[in-house]
Design a protein around this motif. Structure first.
Motif, short mmCIF file in Angstrom:
data_model
loop_
_atom_site.label_atom_id
_atom_site.label_comp_id
_atom_site.label_asym_id
_atom_site.label_seq_id
_atom_site.Cartn_x
_atom_site.Cartn_y
_atom_site.Cartn_z
N ASP A 90 0.95 -1.33 0.20
CA ASP A 90 0.12 0.02 -0.21
C ASP A 90 0.74 1.37 -0.01
O ASP A 90 0.43 2.48 0.00
CB ASP A 90 -0.94 -0.10 1.29
CG ASP A 90 -1.93 -1.12 1.16
OD1 ASP A 90 -2.34 -1.49 -0.04
OD2 ASP A 90 -2.30 -1.67 2.19
N ALA A 91 2.10 1.14 0.13
CA ALA A 91 2.96 2.25 0.24
C ALA A 91 3.19 2.83 -1.46
O ALA A 91 3.10 1.99 -2.17
CB ALA A 91 4.34 1.96 0.81
N GLU A 92 3.40 4.15 -1.40
CA GLU A 92 3.71 4.56 -2.65
C GLU A 92 5.21 4.43 -3.07
O GLU A 92 6.24 5.08 -2.02
CB GLU A 92 3.23 6.32 -2.86
CG GLU A 92 3.41 6.92 -4.25
CD GLU A 92 2.28 6.40 -5.02
OE1 GLU A 92 2.34 6.51 -6.12
OE2 GLU A 92 1.35 6.15 -4.64
N ILE A 93 5.49 3.70 -3.88
CA ILE A 93 7.05 3.67 -4.33
C ILE A 93 7.46 4.21 -5.65
O ILE A 93 6.76 3.79 -6.64
CB ILE A 93 7.30 2.30 -4.05
CG1 ILE A 93 6.86 1.39 -2.74
CG2 ILE A 93 8.68 1.86 -4.57
CD1 ILE A 93 7.12 0.14 -2.57
N THR A 94 8.58 5.02 -5.55
CA THR A 94 8.84 5.45 -6.94
C THR A 94 10.21 5.30 -6.85
O THR A 94 11.23 5.61 -5.94
CB THR A 94 8.62 7.13 -6.76
OG1 THR A 94 7.31 7.42 -6.52
CG2 THR A 94 9.00 7.83 -7.75
N VAL A 95 10.64 5.40 -8.15
CA VAL A 95 12.19 5.25 -8.42
C VAL A 95 12.40 6.49 -9.48
O VAL A 95 11.84 6.77 -10.35
CB VAL A 95 12.55 4.04 -9.10
CG1 VAL A 95 14.12 4.06 -9.59
CG2 VAL A 95 12.53 2.87 -8.23
N ASP A 96 13.46 7.53 -9.16
CA ASP A 96 13.87 8.52 -9.95
C ASP A 96 14.90 8.11 -10.85
O ASP A 96 16.05 7.47 -10.36
CB ASP A 96 14.26 9.59 -9.08
CG ASP A 96 14.62 10.68 -10.00
OD1 ASP A 96 14.74 10.82 -11.29
OD2 ASP A 96 14.39 12.02 -9.39
#
Length: 168
Positions: A133-139
């Motif tokens: 449920d966590a928002e996970i982002t990779v830049d």
């Protein structure tokens, strides 16, 4: 919302040492800027550090990647002095992905660092499995892979696993 930046393996050996690449050197300034943004907002910043022993070449990983790197206590093991790791947790991980993320809690996670196609993707997928449920982002602009082709392949894999990829 608790926001966390995870800076993966921005160590001398991966930047300009035994496994360094021009692409890794090129992202250091962007990673530094990202760290500063998180710190200025009062958000959490965690560094991971690939950590091996003197017996690295005798390990399963060392037999498949016979390049000594990130041996604990060496200059190559250190986080780049161009990055401010002060007041941050530093996790020494013995393998690609750290398996103890579940000892923490996260709501929003952003990952940057090295190498996109090994340690960044491994940690991103572990985090996605542990915190669905966590928002996970990779830049992507703050990551570099072993090669540009495998960097792109890892980004595609993460997108397929519902990890947000920005900056590509």
């Amino acid at each position: 919302m608790k926001r966390t930046l995870i800076v993966v393996d921005m160590q001398n050996d991966f930047i300009d040492g035994s496994l360094g690449t021009p692409e890794a050197v090129a992202i250091v300034g962007k990673v530094k800027q990202k760290i500063n943004e998180y710190k200025e907002r009062g958000d959490e910043v965690i560094f991971t550090r690939d950590t091996h022993g003197e017996d690295y070449l005798d390990t399963p990983e060392g037999k498949k990647l016979p390049v000594v790197h990130c041996v604990k206590g060496t200059d190559g093991w250190q986080i780049s002095e161009k990055l401010d790791a002060s007041d941050c947790d530093i996790i020494d991980k013995p393998s690609f992905g750290w398996t103890k993320w579940n000892e923490r809690s996260f709501e929003s996670i952003e990952l940057v660092g090295l190498c996109t196609d090994i340690c960044v993707v491994s940690n991103a997928l572990i985090l996605k499995a542990l915190f669905p449920d966590a928002e996970i982002t990779v830049d992507a602009s703050c990551c570099a892979g072993v090669t540009p082709v495998t960097h792109s392949a890892a980004l595609a894999t993460m997108k397929m696993c519902q990890i947000n990829v920005i900056g590509d």
